[in-house]
Design a protein around this motif. Structure first.
Motif, short mmCIF file in Angstrom:
data_model
loop_
_atom_site.label_atom_id
_atom_site.label_comp_id
_atom_site.label_asym_id
_atom_site.label_seq_id
_atom_site.Cartn_x
_atom_site.Cartn_y
_atom_site.Cartn_z
N THR A 1 5.96 9.24 7.64
CA THR A 1 7.22 8.59 8.05
C THR A 1 6.93 7.36 8.89
N TYR B 1 12.34 6.18 3.76
CA TYR B 1 11.67 5.34 2.94
C TYR B 1 13.00 4.34 2.70
N ARG C 1 4.42 0.86 0.96
CA ARG C 1 5.55 2.10 1.63
C ARG C 1 5.63 2.92 0.34
N LYS C 2 5.85 2.46 -0.79
CA LYS C 2 6.24 3.16 -1.75
C LYS C 2 5.02 4.25 -2.35
N THR D 1 6.65 -3.11 1.46
CA THR D 1 7.32 -2.56 0.29
C THR D 1 6.25 -1.83 -0.54
N PHE E 1 5.05 7.20 0.31
CA PHE E 1 6.11 7.81 0.25
C PHE E 1 5.82 8.67 -0.98
N LYS F 1 15.40 3.43 4.46
CA LYS F 1 15.79 2.68 5.77
C LYS F 1 17.19 3.01 6.09
N MET G 1 4.76 4.76 7.02
CA MET G 1 5.90 3.88 6.01
C MET G 1 6.49 2.73 6.87
#
Length: 479
Positions: free
Chosen positions: A61, A129, A72-73, A69, A76, A131, A64
């Protein structure tokens, strides 16, 4: 049996005293120490898996939060896989090894509450993720959230946004919250020892010796299992909410009288609410929910309930149980207009009590049939039990002394019946929007504590702590 042991309440008492002695802003440290003491006292093995999962998800976390983007995916997804893998291996691998490959099962060390904290962590990572929340930077406070001991074993499954400030900011002494927490603890003991464990005697006798019973015996045992499961699970979450309330921390309500539901969809709004909403928010809606047409909606329902079945346990019976509930909802939606026309043809008004009771009874029977599959040791035995219950007509066994061969004497059955009646009356009272706890709390001090003492003495005298009984482990403690 942790939540009804003296050792557990000794730990709670020590933690409670220290909690209100410490300065408000430092009280979260007492809760953290209580979490560690709980794990050390009740489950000395497997802690390293739990701790490793916490550290891994904490790092994911934070990472991330610093990435763009696309990256981050990817992080995640890796986080979800990393958190889910221990649960999949420890809880489901023996299904493949034993049932599919036919080899001896592996004796895994399974961390306490792994099924619950896995969903809790996944939900937390998903919220970061998406937000919806900011990641917790203080790892000690994050450990406190994941390992909060009153709900660690059997839920309810909390969201970070619900617990963050309650856990960390500290709570001042509040007599009403403490008394209502105590009320919930007493009610939880009543549900467990007077209803669930007594019903379990008959349920175990019939289900564990299923070839010897048929017809009315299985009908009775299946109805009692529906009540046992509800009372047992309601007891453990009520105890969790009660102990948490002593610290001024409110956990979400996990049940809203599910057997008063008028449809399967309504049942899942009322049953295991923290799991139902988790599946809705993190599985069903991300799959598309009902936004992409009916065919896609039904596929999403099947996938969601398949996952629900897999979460509940390893084996075909759990998968089939989950699929059954999805099929119930699909058929219910497809036949809704037809059923409404039939009610109209039969002269049953939309707002009549007759229609309500028909729907309530039909819904309970559907849920009850699915519970038979859930309770049976295998899928084959579950289908055999259903076959045996509908192919033999022997209601007279309910009117003679044969019922007393199922493990409970007539006095015990009477106590069980009274307990179920009390549960029903409390449910009806709550359905009307009223609270038994509030009504008792509003009474003068002597009357209030007279009720509490009477309840405690009644549980001791009539609960399953008597000779020849042994309090059963909570059913959901195995998940």
């Amino acid at each position: 049996m942790i939540y009804i042991s003296l050792k557990y309440y000794a730990l709670v008492l020590v933690a409670l005293l220290l909690y209100y002695i410490f300065p408000v802003k430092k009280r979260w440290l007492v809760l953290l120490a209580g979490n560690i003491a709980f794990y050390v006292a009740f489950y000395k093995t497997g802690w390293w898996i739990f701790l490793g999962t916490i550290i891994f998800s904490y790092a994911v976390t934070l990472l991330m939060d610093k990435l763009f983007t696309k990256m981050r995916k990817a992080v995640f997804i890796a986080g979800i896989l990393g958190v889910t893998l221990p649960w999949l291996v420890l809880k489901n691998s023996n299904f493949i090894v034993d049932e599919l490959l036919g080899t001896d099962p592996i004796q895994w060390i399974v961390p306490l509450g792994i099924s619950f904290y896995t969903l809790q962590i996944i939900g937390y990572m998903a919220d970061v993720y998406m937000k919806r929340i900011s990641p917790e930077k203080n790892i000690a406070k994050y450990i406190l959230f994941v390992s909060y001991f009153p709900q660690l074993i059997q839920g309810p499954i909390p969201r970070y946004g619900q617990l963050q400030h309650q856990l960390v900011d500290g709570n001042r002494f509040d007599e009403e919250k403490i008394v209502k927490g105590f009320q919930r603890i007493v009610w939880g003991f009543f549900l467990k020892l007077v209803i669930a464990d007594k019903a379990a005697v008959i349920v175990n006798t019939v289900f564990d010796n299923y070839p010897a019973y048929s017809g009315a015996y299985i009908w009775l045992a299946s109805f009692l299992y529906s009540i046992q499961l509800y009372a047992d699970f309601l007891a453990c979450t009520t105890l969790a909410r009660g102990v948490s309330g002593l610290f001024g921390i409110e956990l979400m309500q996990n049940f809203e009288r599910p057997y008063y539901a008028l449809s399967i969809k309504d049942f899942w709004r009322r049953w295991h609410i923290s799991l139902s909403t988790w599946l809705r928010d993190y599985i069903y809606i991300p799959l598309g929910g009902n936004r992409k047409g009916k065919a896609r909606k039904y596929i999403n329902l099947l996938i969601t309930f398949f996952i629900s079945g897999m979460w509940h346990g390893a084996g075909f019976k759990f998968l089939v149980w989950g699929i059954i509930h999805a099929v119930y909802q699909i058929i219910g939606e497809l036949t809704y207009d037809l059923r409404e026309k039939l009610y109209d043809i039969c002269g049953i008004r939309p707002d009549s009590k007759k229609k309500k009771w028909i729907k309530l009874t039909g819904n309970f029977l559907l849920v009850n049939f699915a519970w038979i599959i859930f309770r049976a040791s295998t899928l084959r035995k579950g289908t055999q039990l259903i076959y045996n219950m509908v192919t033999e007509f022997n209601p007279w066994v309910l009117l003679n002394n044969r019922l007393f061969t199922l493990g409970l004497a007539w006095k015990e059955m009477l106590i069980l019946g009274i307990g179920i009646y009390i549960l029903h009356k409390v449910g009806v009272y709550q359905e009307e929007g009223r609270s038994v706890g509030d009504r008792i709390f509003d009474q003068p001090l002597l009357i209030r504590w007279g009720v509490y003492l009477t309840a405690i003495v009644g549980i001791i005298l009539f609960g399953t702590y008597g000779f020849g009984f042994d309090a059963q482990d909570f059913i959901y403690g195995g998940f």
